[in-house]
Write an enzyme that holds these catalytic residues in place. Structure first.
Site, PDB file in Angstrom:
ATOM      1  CG  HIS A 191      -1.909   1.274   1.266  1.00  0.00           C
ATOM      2  ND1 HIS A 191      -0.979   1.875   1.599  1.00  0.00           N
ATOM      3  CD2 HIS A 191      -2.436   1.200   1.093  1.00  0.00           C
ATOM      4  CE1 HIS A 191      -2.299   3.502   1.956  1.00  0.00           C
ATOM      5  NE2 HIS A 191      -3.151   2.821   0.705  1.00  0.00           N
ATOM      6  CB  CYS A 249      -3.521  -0.604 -14.437  1.00  0.00           C
ATOM      7  SG  CYS A 249      -4.193  -1.805 -13.919  1.00  0.00           S
TER       8      CYS A 249
HETATM    9  C1  PEP Z   1      -2.314  -4.945  -9.783  1.00  0.00           C
HETATM   10  O1  PEP Z   1      -3.200  -6.089  -9.144  1.00  0.00           O
HETATM   11  O2  PEP Z   1      -1.821  -5.287 -10.357  1.00  0.00           O
HETATM   12  C2  PEP Z   1      -3.285  -4.102  -9.715  1.00  0.00           C
HETATM   13  C3  PEP Z   1      -3.080  -2.919 -10.073  1.00  0.00           C
HETATM   14  O3  PEP Z   1      -4.223  -3.668  -8.153  1.00  0.00           O
HETATM   15  P1  PEP Z   1      -3.798  -3.592  -7.069  1.00  0.00           P
HETATM   16  O4  PEP Z   1      -1.975  -2.978  -6.396  1.00  0.00           O
HETATM   17  O5  PEP Z   1      -5.045  -2.585  -6.372  1.00  0.00           O
HETATM   18  O6  PEP Z   1      -3.904  -4.681  -6.185  1.00  0.00           O
END
Ligand code: PEP
Ligand code: MG
Length: 510
Positions: free
Chosen positions: A89, A466
């Protein structure tokens, strides 16, 4: 010939080189978000917000951060965590905000309760000064002055050249209009990921969200969600405005619900009072949300399967916002992209999509509007990549969530892997952190396979990435080679991705 990573130094504050020469690090963590920061140590998001808001420079030091800390993180010059990796996070959020972050410094002995920590034999209390370098991961005692970033005219020229040659589009991961605006200034061509969970933590809505978690019946849950709907709609309207008709992908709620419940006694008491329940009842509910393995637990589309009303509320907010903004700007192409996270089986996507489509179509009909929208999914569970030919029949787009895809392909916890990765580098098992630089051999093979399986079934499928790798130059090159349409990364990495995409296009042409 420019190393795209060097752009970091143009975009973030750095330590004064002369002063840095004389300084010796007292510890080291992961360089999780570039730039340099110095300030007074604070231990809670509330203190960071209060002191940072009063103009004080602060470094927020936490065991780890959670969405609850977002306001304090915004107010801090830098963030230092004891636990966590390159995609936990603190790292992800700090990168999004362009704030310096050092994560996973396990040498720190933390005593959060007494607001102190010990590192290299010295105990630091609230108000003591430290300096951190989010590029190297180094931690220093005391103040090392920083110099602000300055972008010269040549920067724009180089970026123009990059745009001329690249074929890969570059979007941004942004959850707020301010981040989106910054990313647009840095050249983002859309939002590839809006993590909606951060919107629920603002002071005016967390109470309603907690009410939703505490609800005993669907009706109670819907009543609480109705309170959140106008806020969420307003957030989306602002994002659409900031993007001026460029694509916006909105991801539905992803984190486990335990991240939203209060931890402080006073907040638990307040929630009990607001709910007309006893403190014991609320504590029992909080305990019932505990999971041994939350990242593999009740999150992502699993939340929408259990509580379809959450997905319905988010659909209403997305569609109503789009209809309103389109009314004000009829010339903008506005096709909302709704993204369902953590799908592993086509049946999960089908199940959730049904609620989304029913709700969206009802909203569009009620408004007498003419609005197209897309429903797509993240590919972040290996099974989704392996069955991408099935999933593509229901998805308008795929977006590779390589943070979770890396976690689940290696079976490494994205929050804890930092503890043993150093041993892997020493033993020459790994050269790089797979959460920072895409593992092309394994995780990349799954991505390539998913594209090859998905495209023939649904040639209109558009595909992006992403996960944090979307802003890493070598990973961007790989994304170009396997034929992605776009990469999406945090705002400050947009120029890096633009340059890396151009270099990939040029080198692939030979
Ligand atoms: C991922 O898992 O790559 C993603 C973009 O989602 P998060 O980082 O919010 O789990
Ligand atoms: Mg994910």
């Amino acid at each position: 010939m420019i190393d795209p990573r060097n752009l970091d130094t143009l975009l973030h504050p750095q330590f004064d080189a002369k002063e840095l020469k004389a300084a010796t690090p007292v510890g080291k963590g992961l360089g999780a978000s570039p730039g340099a920061a110095c300030g007074k140590v604070v231990f809670t998001a509330e203190d960071a917000k209060a002191q940072g808001g009063a103009g004080e420079k602060v470094v927020l030091v936490r065991l780890e951060t959670s969405p609850e800390d977002i306001e304090g993180m915004k107010a801090a010059q830098g963030i230092l965590t004891v636990r966590g990796g390159m995609t936990s996070h603190a790292a992800v959020v700090a990168r999004g905000m362009g704030t310096c972050c050092v994560s996973g410094c396990s040498d720190i002995a933390m005593d959060e309760e007494n607001k102190q920590f010990t590192l290299a034999g010295k105990t630091y209390h609230e108000g003591d000064y430290i300096s951190i370098d989010g590029s190297t991961g180094n931690i220093y005692d005391g103040i090392i002055p920083t110099v602000d970033a300055t972008i010269a005219g040549e920067f724009g020229r180089v970026m123009d050249w990059a745009d001329k040659y690249r074929t890969l589009k570059v979007r941004t991961n942004a959850d707020t209009p301010a981040d989106a605006k910054k990313a647009r200034e840095l050249g983002a061509e859309g939002i590839g990921l809006c993590r909606t969970e951060h919107m629920f933590f603002e002071a005016d809505r967390i109470a309603a969200f907690r009410e939703m978690i505490c609800a005993d019946t669907v009706e109670e849950r819907e009543a609480a969600l109705d309170k959140i709907l106008p806020y969420q709609q307003g957030d989306f309207e602002k994002l659409y405005e900031a993007l001026e008709g460029n694509p916006v992908t909105i991801r539905f709620l992803d984190p486990p619900l335990h991240e939203f419940v209060p931890t402080e006694e006073a907040d638990i008491e307040a929630l009990a009072k607001a709910q007309g329940k006893s403190v014991e009842d609320i504590k029992a509910l909080i305990a019932s949300l505990h999971e041994f393995n939350p990242m593999m637990g009740h999150r992502g589309c699993r939340l929408a399967v259990t509580y379809p009303e959450i997905a319905k509320m988010q659909t209403k907010a997305v569609i109503r916002a789009a209809i309103n903004v389109k009314k004000a700007h009829p010339d903008w192409t506005l096709v909302p992209e709704i993204m369902i996270p953590l799908v592993g089986d086509i049946k999960e996507l089908k199940y959730v999509k049904k609620f989304v489509v029913e709700t969206a179509d009802a909203e569009i009909a009620a408004a007498g509007a003419d609005l197209k929208y897309e429903v797509g999914t993240m590919i972040e569970i290996p099974r989704a990549a392996l069955t991408a030919d099935e999933i593509a029949t229901e998805a308008d787009f795929f977006c590779f969530g390589t943070n979770d895809l890396t976690q689940m392909t290696f079976g490494f916890s994205r929050d804890d892997a930092g503890k043993f990765l150093d041993a892997y580098y020493d033993a020459k098992i790994f050269e790089n952190d797979p959460f920072a630089k895409l593992d092309q051999t394994g995780v990349g093979k799954l991505m390539d396979m998913a594209i090859k399986l998905g495209k023939p079934v649904n040639p209109a499928l558009h595909i992006g990435i992403c996960g944090e790798h979307g802003g890493d130059p070598t990973s961007v090159e790989f994304c170009h080679k396997i034929g992605l349409d776009y990469v999406s990364c945090s705002p400050f990495r947009v120029p890096i991705a633009r340059l890396a995409a151009a270099q990939a296009a040029i080198s692939c042409k030979g």
